[in-house]
Design an enzyme around this catalytic site. Structure first.
Site, PDB file in Angstrom:
ATOM      1  N   SER A  52       0.824  -1.208   0.000  1.00  0.00           N
ATOM      2  CA  SER A  52       0.000   0.000   0.000  1.00  0.00           C
ATOM      3  C   SER A  52       0.857   1.257   0.000  1.00  0.00           C
ATOM      4  CB  SER A  52      -0.927   0.007   1.218  1.00  0.00           C
ATOM      5  OG  SER A  52      -1.675   1.199   1.248  1.00  0.00           O
ATOM      6  N   ASP A  53       0.543   2.158  -0.891  1.00  0.00           N
ATOM      7  CA  ASP A  53       1.121   3.493  -0.856  1.00  0.00           C
ATOM      8  C   ASP A  53       0.671   4.166   0.439  1.00  0.00           C
ATOM      9  OD1 ASP A  53       2.398   5.846  -1.923  1.00  0.00           O
ATOM     10  OD2 ASP A  53       0.387   6.620  -2.302  1.00  0.00           O
TER      11      ASP A  53
END
Length: 823
Positions: free
Chosen positions: A313-314
């Site tokens: 996940s960013d």
């Protein structure tokens, strides 16, 4: 590249390298360089739509369908030809409509680039199309501009640049003369004159686009369908060769008669509607996901989502709000947090668009800001590293300063011990990934003496639902790993707040630290997250995890995420994502945060279960019909079904089964993956047992009828009814009467089709009619064999479960992660 990592470039050497000066290029020089370097634009290589369309006719299952259509035409069975051709074209149409993801991603990236730029040509400032810029051009940038190319700052005090969409950094970065600015970033404050260093595909932005065009991998779903197709092709070829040898060489039958027999076998062996049924099933699943605010752009993403075991996940805008927020400050002269914030607001530019100043002023409120009497204001500059204001109040005038905490502390009247303590607090904030902002003031009675009021701290906080989502993902066997362009300290602090692993690695140390390939892979496998990551790093991390056997999902919202989103098994563009991220994604979320991903995972696992049920049913039925037809021709010299009956069987068996998308299915707690060996073994066993069932009914039918036509009708009806009952058998590992029970739409479709088949058999449409007695025998016979097949299935499942290892404990997870083999 963050402030800390930015390097000062020798401007004289850079001007010499590009054979230019501060006066810029002439139009003639620019034209020559444009011919040499090309336009400052991203090249799009679009595949011919005809080539895409024709690709749908290539592959194991299309080959089988095409062979059947050709044989139908040769022996002039035009009704068979029409139905088979329709199914082929339907499959091609569905595949054609799913194409074009890379082109849309590249188009979005292209649209993110600047349209016009102010450039020095022939000694004059002119506005030209940004695509006409060349290396060596001198350009001017100012507040609000999209940077048109990779630039080197040449003249001016500073610019503040927002490069969150490109690098993932949550805060704007300062750039001074001699530093690099990337194409596609946005100027938030200041103005400068710059030299164009790189254009088009050579820019940092252009390399991201190149990664997008080269990224991508064949889905597990596509591989599985290909394997099933090959399995059936090899089986049909062996059986067809056996029939041809027996009928031509041994029985000396005419070639046309043999072709008709082979046609019947090939049509029997083709899961004609399999691609269509699977696509429609996933399309209906995609519709259900859309109700949960998750838009599917690639149907196979549904199957991939069910198998995901790592979610990369960013951080910025995904795990966090992408909004600066004031957090616990360090108080000195101020008596409260609100007093510190109010004093800090007095040193703000009230008309500023600066993110930090807006956060401070929003915290104070418009009414309080309106009461401030600012007599003089000195804006921030990179040399002084502070703002300063002269304030008028009822008690007299005083100064307020706000800026880099080390600078502010040095200006204050403090003892060495107090100064050391204050600097220690600044270091402590930095170690937690927080940005410190020093605030000082004087008093009217002593305007030259500055007092440290306090240190504000700012950060981009996690979304309110992110921690719950991370916990829910972990409980479902999904390991969540942060991948951010921000500094390591910031990543670790957010990870700590979200209960993610703080075992984070800096991408620069990982990929540029002289490690071997095996060492890099080991560190990636064991890392809890990654910081200071560039687009090529995200792409490489995802690809290496895939090579190590993981099914990887990647979330993101920026241009920097596009290559990794497209490479991942399932790319997820979060709410508010850029067009480039959406274009590269398989799944687009329309609600903030990641909470909807949990809904998508559960729905996908249900859909995956339904797809597996259909595959087992379809392969078992195909094996059943292939073997039954072949054995009947070889040993009884009898064709148990006509070609039109087999085509009708495909329609009766598959069309109502499309409602399997609405069926009830259990949700596996852990990621589910294809186990084709187990699927094909069980299907083969059930198919072979069903052959015995068919021969049993043939023997009964021969007691009722003396001619072949009504016997064929009874066998046709038996295959329709028994086929549908077989679906109930393979719906789950448990006995067919156990929960979850079939959904109403599936029951209505199946029983409706069976009633239609009974009517056709009774009236004799396209076949000989049979009596109600024969129909009753077929129904009762099918139900009895349903229990027999269920016994075989349960025995196989029990034996297979004993052989398979289910529990896999993975470092970094608080729960055992299981990869459930779906059979």
């Amino acid at each position: 590249m963050s402030d800390k990592e930015s390097k000062i470039i020798d401007l004289k050497a850079k001007l010499k390298e590009h054979n230019t000066s501060k006066d810029g290029l002439t139009n003639k020089e620019a034209t020559e360089r444009l011919a040499k370097f090309g336009r400052n634009a991203i090249e799009e290589k679009e595949e011919s739509r005809w080539k895409i369309l024709l690709a749908g006719f290539w592959g194991p299952i299309p080959w089988m369908v095409e062979a059947a259509a050709i044989l139908s035409a040769v022996i002039q069975h035009w009704s068979d030809f029409a139905i088979i051709s329709f199914m082929l074209l339907l499959n091609v149409f569905i595949e054609f409509m799913q194409h074009g993801k890379a082109q849309s991603a590249l188009a979005a990236l292209k649209n993110s680039m600047a349209l016009e730029s102010r450039v020095m040509r022939d000694g004059k400032w002119v506005d030209i199309e940004a695509a006409e810029l060349v290396p060596g051009d001198i350009v001017q940038i100012e507040n609000g501009d999209i940077i048109p190319a990779d630039l080197i700052t040449l003249e001016g005090q500073y610019v503040s640049v927002d490069q969150a969409a490109l690098t993932g950094e949550s805060l704007p970065v300062m750039r001074h003369p001699g530093e690099e600015i990337y194409a596609g970033t946005i100027v938030k404050q200041g103005s400068m004159v710059c030299i164009v260093d790189k254009t088009g595909g050579n820019t940092f932005f252009g390399k991201t686009a190149t990664l997008v065009s080269s990224a991508g991998n064949e889905s597990h779903f596509q591989n599985s369908v290909m394997t099933i197709g090959k399995f059936l092709i090899y089986g049909s070829l062996i059986l067809a060769a056996t029939i041809i040898f027996k009928e031509l060489v041994i029985s000396n039958k005419s070639p046309l008669d043999v072709i008709e027999m082979v046609l019947i076998l090939i049509v029997a062996s083709i899961p004609v509607a399999m691609p269509a049924v699977l696509s429609v099933t996933m399309a209906l699943g995609a519709f259900m996901l859309s109700k949960k605010k998750a838009i599917v752009t690639k149907l196979s993403a549904i199957e991939e989502m069910a198998s995901v075991d790592i979610l990369c996940s960013d951080k910025t805008g995904t795990l966090t709000l992408n909004e600066l927020t004031l957090t616990s400050p360090v108080l000195y002269d101020a008596k409260s947090e609100s007093e510190l914030t109010l004093i800090a607001s007095q040193a703000c530019n009230f008309n500023s668009s600066d993110a930090i100043e807006n956060v401070i002023m929003d915290a104070v409120g418009k009414e309080e800001i309106a009461k401030i009497k600012q007599l003089d204001f000195t804006p921030f500059d990179p040399t002084r590293k502070r703002t300063e204001a002269l304030i008028d109040s009822d008690g007299g005038q005083y100064r307020v300063l706000k800026g880099a905490p080390q600078i502010i502390i040095d200006l204050c009247d403090m003892s060495d011990e107090e100064r050391t303590e204050a600097l220690g607090n600044v270091d402590e904030l930095a170690s937690r990934g927080l940005r410190g902002l020093g605030v000082a003031r004087s008093y009217p009675e002593n305007p030259d003496k500055l007092v440290l009021v306090g240190i504000l701290s700012l950060y981009d906080p996690p979304r309110h639902d992110t921690k719950h989502t991370v916990d829910e993902a972990r409980a479902r066997g999904i390991d969540v790993r942060m991948v951010t362009g921000d500094d390591l300290a910031i990543g670790k602090e957010i990870s700590r707040q979200l209960d993610l692993s703080t075992n984070m690695l800096a991408a620069s140390d990982l990929f540029h630290g002289g490690l071997s390939e095996d060492e890099i892979n080991e560190k990636i496998e064991n890392a809890g997250g990654f910081a200071r990551v560039f687009p090529e790093h995200k792409y490489e991390i995802v690809k290496r995890l895939q090579d190590m056997g993981h099914v990887v999902a990647m979330t993101g919202d920026g241009v920097n995420d596009a290559p990794a989103l497209k490479q991942a098994d399932i790319g997820i563009a979060v709410d508010g994502a850029t067009d480039a991220a959406r274009g590269a994604a398989d799944l687009i979320l329309t609600l903030p945060g990641l909470s909807v991903i949990i809904d998508a995972v559960e729905e996908s696992r249900k859909i995956f279960q339904k797809i597996i049920s259909y595959v087992k049913y379809r392969v078992a039925m195909t094996i059943n019909i292939m073997l039954f037809v072949t054995l009947s021709i070889l040993f009884l010299d009898f064709s148990p079904l006509s070609a039109v009956m087999i085509v009708l069987l495909a329609l009766f068996d598959d069309l109502p089964i499309m409602t399997i998308a609405y069926d009830n299915a259990g949700v596996e707690r852990f990621p589910v993956k294809w186990n084709l060996k187990r699927v094909l073994t069980l299907s083969s066993i059930l198919g072979v047992v069903s052959v015995a069932q068919n021969f049993g009914l043939m023997a009964i039918a021969q007691q009722l009828y003396s001619t072949s036509a009504p016997i064929q009708t009874m066998l046709f009806l038996q295959l329709v009814i028994a086929g549908h009952l077989l679906l109930f058998v393979v719906r789950s590992k448990n006995h067919f009467w156990a929960k979850p029970r079939p959904a109403k739409p599936l029951l209505i479709a199946i029983f409706g089709t069976q009633i239609l088949a009974i009517i056709i058999a009774k009236v004799g449409f396209l076949m000989a009619p049979i009596s109600w007695e024969a129909i009753g025998i077929v129904i009762v016979y099918g139900i009895v064999w349903m229990f027999i097949l269920d016994i075989f299935k349960a025995a196989f499942e029990k034996a297979a479960d004993k052989k398979e290892k289910h529990a896999v404990y993975t470092e970094g997870l608080n729960v055992p992660r299981k990869e459930v083999s779906i059979n």
